[in-house]
Design an enzyme around this catalytic site. Structure first.
Site, mmCIF file in Angstrom:
data_model
loop_
_atom_site.group_PDB
_atom_site.id
_atom_site.type_symbol
_atom_site.label_atom_id
_atom_site.label_comp_id
_atom_site.label_asym_id
_atom_site.label_seq_id
_atom_site.Cartn_x
_atom_site.Cartn_y
_atom_site.Cartn_z
ATOM 1 N N ASP A 189 35.044 30.640 37.581
ATOM 2 C CA ASP A 189 34.761 31.775 36.697
ATOM 3 C C ASP A 189 33.326 32.271 36.841
ATOM 4 O O ASP A 189 33.024 33.387 36.415
ATOM 5 C CB ASP A 189 35.040 31.379 35.244
ATOM 6 N N SER A 213 35.741 38.453 30.514
ATOM 7 C CA SER A 213 36.937 38.239 31.327
ATOM 8 C C SER A 213 38.175 38.582 30.500
ATOM 9 O O SER A 213 38.279 38.193 29.332
ATOM 10 C CB SER A 213 37.024 36.784 31.783
ATOM 11 N N GLN A 263 40.647 38.316 39.287
ATOM 12 C CA GLN A 263 40.271 38.483 37.890
ATOM 13 C C GLN A 263 40.041 39.959 37.575
ATOM 14 O O GLN A 263 39.548 40.713 38.420
ATOM 15 C CB GLN A 263 38.981 37.699 37.587
#
Length: 276
Positions: A189, A213, A263
């Site tokens: 991440d 996110s 993502q």
């Protein structure tokens, strides 16, 4: 194992409080909300604890629903969706203050012989050589075991939005493939959504930027060692409507493609429109 790495491993070592129900601590990284990588790693750990050892996680698809509180523990509820002949599927819901902050599906599969191919690793300098290159940049966080070695090519004129860096967790780790997967999920991440900011000349520290996110997908292709250097090759093929889309390929130093990521996230300039 260093104290910082030991703390991170402990963070992913969840307490079992009931059948298919686990609790994990939280860490404050100085962000406005709980770091998404923590929830990814802990959710994968919770799912794995309910699956037979001969099957390993090969994919995880999650959605971030609400900002998490870095000062509160997180409860993980695992739903045993399917135990099939070849694949096992789990659904995990992360809960704080009685409300879900994240949910994901994770799939597990045993090893099989099959057709195989992969994209080649980009032609970049190895980390030992980069450490002496003036264009490269080493980034570390105080008290944290992760370190990043940026290749220094993130804003070349005429190039698409791209980040390429080596990263690793410093210290000794047990030779446990599941643990290395949790830590890779945690680490994946970092930097990914920020790749969509590169062509716009802003960083995640910009006070006008609201960034978070929205989802995260991760595919594991091989066992991995996260305490050795891994190359993270990221690009952002699109951004618009206050969202940025990014994808990444993670290689080990031998050139094996060990994981892939994707993502989408909120990348809103606060003065551009009212918050939805």
């Amino acid at each position: 194992m260093t104290d910082a790495l030991n703390t991170l491993v402990a963070l992913l070592s969840l307490e079992k409080i009931e059948e298919n129900l686990f609790r994990g601590g939280s860490q404050d990284l100085g962000l406005p909300q709980l770091f998404g990588g923590q929830v990814l790693g802990q959710a994968l750990a919770a799912a794995t604890r309910t699956v037979e050892a001969k099957r390993h996680a090969h994919s995880l698809h999650g959605y971030f629903l609400r900002p998490g509180d870095p000062h509160r523990p997180v409860v993980y509820q695992v739903d045993a969706v399917r135990d099939g002949g070849s694949f096992t599927t789990r659904r995990v819901t992360a809960i704080q203050k009685g409300r879900p902050i994240f949910f994901c599906s994770a799939s597990f599969h045993g090893p099989e012989e099959s057709l195989a191919h992969q994209m080649a690793i980009p032609d970049v300098m190895l980390p030992e050589a980069l450490e002496h290159d003036p264009s490269a940049q080493m980034e570390r966080f105080p008290g944290h075991p992760i370190e990043f070695l940026h290749l220094g090519d993130e804003a070349e004129p005429g190039q698409p939005a791209r980040k390429r860096l080596w990263f690793r967790l410093t210290g000794e780790l047990a030779d446990d493939p599941a643990l290395h997967r949790y830590l890779l999920a945690y680490s994946s991440d970092f930097n990914l959504l920020m790749t969509s900011l590169v062509p716009h000349g802003i960083t995640y520290r910009d006070p006008q930027l609201q960034i978070a996110s929205l989802d995260h997908a991760l595919w594991f292709h091989h066992d991995v060692k996260v305490n050795d250097w891994l190359l993270y090759d990221m690009d952002s093929p699109w951004a618009g409507s206050a969202r940025g889309f990014t994808r990444g390929s993670i290689y080990d130093r031998s050139g094996r493609l060990v994981a892939s990521t994707a993502q989408e996230g909120l990348t809103r300039l606060r003065d551009s429109q009212a918050r939805s």
